[in-house]
Design a protein around this motif. Structure first.
Motif, mmCIF file in Angstrom:
data_model
loop_
_atom_site.group_PDB
_atom_site.id
_atom_site.type_symbol
_atom_site.label_atom_id
_atom_site.label_comp_id
_atom_site.label_asym_id
_atom_site.label_seq_id
_atom_site.Cartn_x
_atom_site.Cartn_y
_atom_site.Cartn_z
ATOM 1 N N THR A 155 0.811 -1.226 0.000
ATOM 2 C CA THR A 155 0.000 0.000 0.000
ATOM 3 C C THR A 155 0.842 1.273 0.000
ATOM 4 O O THR A 155 0.357 2.339 -0.377
ATOM 5 C CB THR A 155 -0.926 0.028 1.233
ATOM 6 O OG1 THR A 155 -0.122 -0.132 2.419
ATOM 7 C CG2 THR A 155 -1.944 -1.089 1.165
ATOM 8 N N GLU A 156 2.112 1.175 0.408
ATOM 9 C CA GLU A 156 2.964 2.362 0.471
ATOM 10 C C GLU A 156 3.743 2.577 -0.827
ATOM 11 O O GLU A 156 4.468 3.565 -0.965
ATOM 12 C CB GLU A 156 3.943 2.248 1.646
ATOM 13 C CG GLU A 156 3.242 2.234 3.004
ATOM 14 C CD GLU A 156 4.219 2.142 4.148
ATOM 15 O OE1 GLU A 156 5.445 2.084 3.879
ATOM 16 O OE2 GLU A 156 3.774 2.148 5.308
ATOM 17 N N ASN A 157 3.610 1.637 -1.783
ATOM 18 C CA ASN A 157 4.332 1.750 -3.050
ATOM 19 C C ASN A 157 3.494 2.502 -4.078
ATOM 20 O O ASN A 157 2.281 2.346 -4.129
ATOM 21 C CB ASN A 157 4.671 0.346 -3.576
ATOM 22 C CG ASN A 157 5.704 0.377 -4.684
ATOM 23 O OD1 ASN A 157 5.425 0.783 -5.804
ATOM 24 N ND2 ASN A 157 6.906 -0.057 -4.370
ATOM 25 N N ARG A 158 4.136 3.315 -4.910
ATOM 26 C CA ARG A 158 3.381 4.114 -5.876
ATOM 27 C C ARG A 158 2.736 3.260 -6.960
ATOM 28 O O ARG A 158 1.870 3.730 -7.698
ATOM 29 C CB ARG A 158 4.282 5.190 -6.503
ATOM 30 C CG ARG A 158 5.445 4.683 -7.326
ATOM 31 C CD ARG A 158 6.412 5.824 -7.623
ATOM 32 N NE ARG A 158 7.557 5.396 -8.424
ATOM 33 C CZ ARG A 158 7.590 5.471 -9.742
ATOM 34 N NH1 ARG A 158 6.574 5.950 -10.401
ATOM 35 N NH2 ARG A 158 8.670 5.083 -10.397
ATOM 36 N N TYR A 159 3.154 1.979 -7.086
ATOM 37 C CA TYR A 159 2.567 1.077 -8.074
ATOM 38 C C TYR A 159 1.453 0.206 -7.466
ATOM 39 O O TYR A 159 0.967 -0.702 -8.125
ATOM 40 C CB TYR A 159 3.645 0.177 -8.672
ATOM 41 C CG TYR A 159 4.609 0.904 -9.590
ATOM 42 C CD1 TYR A 159 4.243 1.264 -10.886
ATOM 43 C CD2 TYR A 159 5.890 1.229 -9.161
ATOM 44 C CE1 TYR A 159 5.117 1.932 -11.727
ATOM 45 C CE2 TYR A 159 6.787 1.896 -9.999
ATOM 46 C CZ TYR A 159 6.393 2.250 -11.275
ATOM 47 O OH TYR A 159 7.254 2.908 -12.108
ATOM 48 N N PHE A 160 1.101 0.486 -6.226
ATOM 49 C CA PHE A 160 0.063 -0.315 -5.564
ATOM 50 C C PHE A 160 -1.232 -0.289 -6.379
ATOM 51 O O PHE A 160 -1.683 0.765 -6.836
ATOM 52 C CB PHE A 160 -0.207 0.228 -4.162
ATOM 53 C CG PHE A 160 -1.357 -0.443 -3.464
ATOM 54 C CD1 PHE A 160 -1.266 -1.772 -3.082
ATOM 55 C CD2 PHE A 160 -2.541 0.248 -3.218
ATOM 56 C CE1 PHE A 160 -2.321 -2.401 -2.445
ATOM 57 C CE2 PHE A 160 -3.598 -0.375 -2.579
ATOM 58 C CZ PHE A 160 -3.489 -1.701 -2.190
ATOM 59 N N ASP A 161 -1.822 -1.496 -6.569
ATOM 60 C CA ASP A 161 -3.040 -1.640 -7.364
ATOM 61 C C ASP A 161 -4.099 -2.304 -6.480
ATOM 62 O O ASP A 161 -4.032 -3.502 -6.198
ATOM 63 C CB ASP A 161 -2.755 -2.500 -8.593
ATOM 64 C CG ASP A 161 -3.961 -2.615 -9.529
ATOM 65 O OD1 ASP A 161 -5.097 -2.584 -9.038
ATOM 66 O OD2 ASP A 161 -3.742 -2.750 -10.746
ATOM 67 N N THR A 218 12.758 0.751 12.391
ATOM 68 C CA THR A 218 12.145 0.013 11.282
ATOM 69 C C THR A 218 10.627 -0.050 11.448
ATOM 70 O O THR A 218 10.099 0.043 12.561
ATOM 71 C CB THR A 218 12.688 -1.436 11.190
ATOM 72 O OG1 THR A 218 12.272 -2.166 12.352
ATOM 73 C CG2 THR A 218 14.197 -1.444 11.097
ATOM 74 N N ASN A 219 9.940 -0.249 10.327
ATOM 75 C CA ASN A 219 8.475 -0.339 10.350
ATOM 76 C C ASN A 219 7.996 -1.627 11.014
ATOM 77 O O ASN A 219 6.854 -1.715 11.456
ATOM 78 C CB ASN A 219 7.920 -0.274 8.920
ATOM 79 C CG ASN A 219 8.158 1.065 8.269
ATOM 80 O OD1 ASN A 219 8.190 2.087 8.940
ATOM 81 N ND2 ASN A 219 8.337 1.073 6.956
ATOM 82 N N SER A 220 8.893 -2.648 11.054
ATOM 83 C CA SER A 220 8.512 -3.954 11.602
ATOM 84 C C SER A 220 8.876 -4.110 13.077
ATOM 85 O O SER A 220 8.762 -5.201 13.644
ATOM 86 C CB SER A 220 9.193 -5.068 10.799
ATOM 87 O OG SER A 220 8.890 -4.958 9.429
ATOM 88 N N TYR A 221 9.344 -3.034 13.712
ATOM 89 C CA TYR A 221 9.762 -3.126 15.115
ATOM 90 C C TYR A 221 8.619 -3.604 16.010
ATOM 91 O O TYR A 221 7.486 -3.136 15.900
ATOM 92 C CB TYR A 221 10.250 -1.764 15.610
ATOM 93 C CG TYR A 221 10.611 -1.753 17.079
ATOM 94 C CD1 TYR A 221 11.696 -2.482 17.558
ATOM 95 C CD2 TYR A 221 9.845 -1.039 17.998
ATOM 96 C CE1 TYR A 221 12.021 -2.487 18.908
ATOM 97 C CE2 TYR A 221 10.158 -1.031 19.353
ATOM 98 C CZ TYR A 221 11.244 -1.764 19.804
ATOM 99 O OH TYR A 221 11.572 -1.771 21.139
#
Length: 299
Positions: A155-161, A218-221
């Motif tokens: 969802t954070e990627n600009r190519y998210f579909d 990190t986002n996974s912390y």
């Protein structure tokens, strides 16, 4: 700087040789006006002594691309083809600093098949696959599809579909099973701390997971797991920084990051981290001290 002035060939950041990559990075820092380490005198001198290093090859590269019959791809076994593939992407991607609208229009007219909607093709291939493609596969196509899958479902990627994300998760639910719990369970059961340099890919994966779950930036912390693993495996989190710095100060020869001796390579990487101003572990006091006591290491 002395080493750079004595070189015949311009060092490359993509070289397999760590020393050459280090020199290439240093060169960029010394001649880039936006860097704090910019040296106008060295910049003027190196450009005068090595003018061929700074020739704009863009026109020549574009000419080569226009003469090609087959679109270049990032081929691990062919450095030149990989270089051309990167350049093609740079010249034809609108979000690239090297984007050239005239060249883009020209090459698209000459080779229209090169610019089919690859995203649509990738999505069709992904829906037809049985096994989830790996982003780390040695097979180029599988690796590219694995990376594409991550782009389309993040969802954070600009190519998210959104539509494709919903469809692929419905058709391939086994691809998206949460492996976090399983990884944490395995980490808690391990006796020895996993290593990044491990030959076993699973051990390397667990090392990456450990860093992600226990590093606050990190986002996974995971605060709870961080506390649990540190309590269960205190030896894994002993700060070895001071010990490494003392060893470096006692050494006669500069340790190499590429040494076959793991102890030497660890110290080589540590030295780079503590003395590189762009590194997260940079220590200005140690940097000053080691350069004063070991000046020959930094010539």
């Amino acid at each position: 700087k002395k080493t750079l002035l004595g070189m015949k060939k311009k060092p490359s950041k993509r070289s397999r040789c760590s020393e050459e990559r280090r020199l290439a990075s240093a060169l960029c820092r010394y001649i880039s006006k936006t860097q704090t380490t910019y040296d106008p005198e060295f910049d003027k001198l190196i450009r005068k002594m090595k003018p061929e290093w700074f020739v704009d090859t863009a026109d020549e590269n574009k000419k080569i691309l226009l003469e090609l019959k087959v679109r270049p791809i990032r081929n691990l076994s062919d450095e030149e083809e990989t270089r051309l593939a990167r350049l093609l992407s740079s010249y034809t991607s609108r979000n690239s600093r090297c984007y050239d609208s005239d060249f883009h229009r020209l090459i698209k007219t000459k080779n229209p098949r090169w610019f089919f909607d690859n995203n649509l093709i990738n999505k069709q291939k992904l829906l037809e696959l049985t096994d989830r493609p790996s982003c780390h596969s040695k097979q180029i196509e599988e690796r590219q599809l694995g990376q594409a899958l991550c782009r389309y479902t993040n969802t954070e990627n600009r190519y998210f579909d959104t539509k494709f994300n919903k469809l692929i998760r419905k058709n391939k639910p086994e691809w998206f099973i949460d492996t976090v719990i399983e990884k944490k369970r395995k980490l808690l059961q391990l006796e020895n701390k996993p290593k990044y340099s491990a030959v076993d890919p699973e051990e390397k994966t667990l090392w990456i997971a450990l860093q992600q779950y226990t590093t606050k930036s990190t986002n996974s912390y995971d605060a709870e797991f961080d506390k649990l693993i540190r309590g269960a495996k205190p030896k894994w989190f002993v700060d070895t920084t001071l010990e490494k710095k003392n060893k470096l100060l006692q050494l006669k020869d500069r340790p190499s990051q590429t040494s076959k001796d793991s102890k030497v390579s660890v110290l080589g990487r540590a030295l780079s981290n503590y003395t590189n101003t762009t590194a997260n572990s940079y220590d200005p006091d140690f940097d000053k001290l080691i350069r004063k006591t070991k000046p020959e290491w930094f010539k």
